[in-house]
Design a protein around this motif. Structure first.
Motif, PDB file in Angstrom:
ATOM      1  N   ASN A   1     -16.575  72.517  81.216  1.00  0.00           N
ATOM      2  CA  ASN A   1     -16.207  71.495  82.536  1.00  0.00           C
ATOM      3  C   ASN A   1     -15.318  71.917  83.546  1.00  0.00           C
ATOM      4  O   ASN A   1     -13.772  71.461  83.591  1.00  0.00           O
ATOM      5  CB  ASN A   1     -16.504  70.446  82.505  1.00  0.00           C
ATOM      6  CG  ASN A   1     -16.538  69.299  83.560  1.00  0.00           C
ATOM      7  OD1 ASN A   1     -16.470  69.669  84.908  1.00  0.00           O
ATOM      8  ND2 ASN A   1     -16.237  68.415  84.071  1.00  0.00           N
ATOM      9  N   TYR A   2     -15.835  72.580  84.108  1.00  0.00           N
ATOM     10  CA  TYR A   2     -14.314  73.740  85.388  1.00  0.00           C
ATOM     11  C   TYR A   2     -13.765  72.772  86.086  1.00  0.00           C
ATOM     12  O   TYR A   2     -12.669  72.780  86.327  1.00  0.00           O
ATOM     13  CB  TYR A   2     -15.001  74.742  86.175  1.00  0.00           C
ATOM     14  CG  TYR A   2     -15.695  74.807  86.953  1.00  0.00           C
ATOM     15  CD1 TYR A   2     -14.816  74.353  88.530  1.00  0.00           C
ATOM     16  CD2 TYR A   2     -17.102  73.898  87.124  1.00  0.00           C
ATOM     17  CE1 TYR A   2     -15.641  73.575  89.291  1.00  0.00           C
ATOM     18  CE2 TYR A   2     -17.888  74.073  88.219  1.00  0.00           C
ATOM     19  CZ  TYR A   2     -16.757  73.660  89.642  1.00  0.00           C
ATOM     20  OH  TYR A   2     -17.970  73.043  90.737  1.00  0.00           O
ATOM     21  N   ARG A   3     -14.406  71.824  86.614  1.00  0.00           N
ATOM     22  CA  ARG A   3     -13.259  70.220  87.655  1.00  0.00           C
ATOM     23  C   ARG A   3     -12.298  70.287  86.674  1.00  0.00           C
ATOM     24  O   ARG A   3     -11.258  69.180  87.033  1.00  0.00           O
ATOM     25  CB  ARG A   3     -14.641  69.712  87.386  1.00  0.00           C
ATOM     26  CG  ARG A   3     -15.162  69.954  89.152  1.00  0.00           C
ATOM     27  CD  ARG A   3     -16.497  68.585  89.223  1.00  0.00           C
ATOM     28  NE  ARG A   3     -17.600  69.389  89.694  1.00  0.00           N
ATOM     29  CZ  ARG A   3     -19.030  69.989  88.872  1.00  0.00           C
ATOM     30  NH1 ARG A   3     -19.276  70.231  88.089  1.00  0.00           N
ATOM     31  NH2 ARG A   3     -19.959  70.660  89.949  1.00  0.00           N
ATOM     32  N   LYS A   4     -12.425  69.920  85.072  1.00  0.00           N
ATOM     33  CA  LYS A   4     -11.377  69.298  83.933  1.00  0.00           C
ATOM     34  C   LYS A   4     -10.506  71.007  83.641  1.00  0.00           C
ATOM     35  O   LYS A   4      -9.965  70.167  82.790  1.00  0.00           O
ATOM     36  CB  LYS A   4     -11.422  68.555  83.960  1.00  0.00           C
ATOM     37  CG  LYS A   4     -12.351  67.604  83.689  1.00  0.00           C
ATOM     38  CD  LYS A   4     -13.452  66.063  83.722  1.00  0.00           C
ATOM     39  CE  LYS A   4     -13.859  65.273  83.706  1.00  0.00           C
ATOM     40  NZ  LYS A   4     -13.110  64.432  84.239  1.00  0.00           N
TER      41      LYS A   4
ATOM     42  N   ARG B   1     -10.282  76.059  91.891  1.00  0.00           N
ATOM     43  CA  ARG B   1     -10.937  74.945  91.120  1.00  0.00           C
ATOM     44  C   ARG B   1     -12.352  75.630  93.142  1.00  0.00           C
ATOM     45  O   ARG B   1     -13.823  75.486  92.811  1.00  0.00           O
ATOM     46  CB  ARG B   1     -10.739  73.907  91.866  1.00  0.00           C
ATOM     47  CG  ARG B   1     -11.151  72.854  92.142  1.00  0.00           C
ATOM     48  CD  ARG B   1     -12.488  72.021  90.807  1.00  0.00           C
ATOM     49  NE  ARG B   1     -13.554  71.067  91.917  1.00  0.00           N
ATOM     50  CZ  ARG B   1     -13.091  69.789  91.534  1.00  0.00           C
ATOM     51  NH1 ARG B   1     -12.016  69.892  90.992  1.00  0.00           N
ATOM     52  NH2 ARG B   1     -13.880  68.901  91.976  1.00  0.00           N
TER      53      ARG B   1
ATOM     54  N   ASP C   1     -15.886  75.433  93.249  1.00  0.00           N
ATOM     55  CA  ASP C   1     -17.029  75.361  93.817  1.00  0.00           C
ATOM     56  C   ASP C   1     -17.910  76.004  94.758  1.00  0.00           C
ATOM     57  O   ASP C   1     -19.200  75.826  94.551  1.00  0.00           O
ATOM     58  CB  ASP C   1     -16.113  74.302  94.579  1.00  0.00           C
ATOM     59  CG  ASP C   1     -15.622  73.806  93.523  1.00  0.00           C
ATOM     60  OD1 ASP C   1     -15.675  72.533  92.363  1.00  0.00           O
ATOM     61  OD2 ASP C   1     -14.788  72.248  94.469  1.00  0.00           O
TER      62      ASP C   1
END
Length: 190
Positions: free
Chosen positions: A111-114, A122, A126
């Motif tokens: 999960n690249y968002r975390k 980020r 995205d």
């Protein structure tokens, strides 16, 4: 337990390949200590091998606003979204080495968002994910967001092109049942 093959398609002998392809494979083997399976699988079709690696190199091995580690982040994140085991494992190894961080590839693949990345990275991921999964939704606002984070127009092209190229690569790897080399699993972890 039987060991799975590395592809659904025939793997040519290096000795039977055109000289330029054999030379490239042997150079990679010399540098890394093994032959990544992608080289062997794609060597089945020499003209496509040449075209694939020419575009790969044009995207991944050039100077520019994106670091080599950031280019690998794009590959790992989008390949995870496309469920490409080969590219997540192989490029995850390269990312760990280029970022000098044994955790980053697993974080981005999961999960690249975390992940422990910058806000700029980020935003890059995205956009890369949108290109990879929903390219039809890309709009001017996406480019404005990248611009606000300091990306140049060339950087924006690179993010999109890497995402698009590896979307194709992911599909080919999945369709051929390309298996990652065991060596990739441990690279950059120690």
């Amino acid at each position: 337990m039987s060991i799975p093959s590395i592809s659904r398609f025939p793997i040519p002998s290096i000795a039977d390949l055109p000289q330029d392809i054999a030379d490239r494979i042997l150079a990679v083997q010399e540098k890394s200590g093994f032959v990544p399976n992608v080289f062997l699988v794609l060597a089945h079709r020499p003209d496509e091998f040449r075209a694939f690696f020419a575009y790969h190199d044009a995207l991944m091995d050039k100077p520019g606003g994106l670091t080599k580690a950031e280019r690998e982040m794009i590959v790992v994140a989008t390949s995870a979204a496309n469920q490409c085991q080969y590219c997540v494992i192989a490029h995850g190894a390269i990312l760990r080495i280029r970022a000098k961080n044994p955790l980053i590839a697993d974080q981005i693949a999961t999960n690249y968002r975390k992940a422990d990345i910058t806000p700029k990275q980020r935003a890059m991921l995205d956009f890369a994910m949108k290109v990879s999964v929903e390219a039809y939704k890309v709009e001017s606002a996406d480019y404005e967001q990248l611009k606000a984070h300091g990306f140049s127009r060339d950087d924006m092209w690179d993010i999109a092109a890497i995402s698009a190229f590896f979307a194709m690569s992911n599909r080919l790897a999945n369709a051929t049942d390309m298996r990652p080399n065991d060596e990739f699993y441990v690279m950059g972890r120690g």
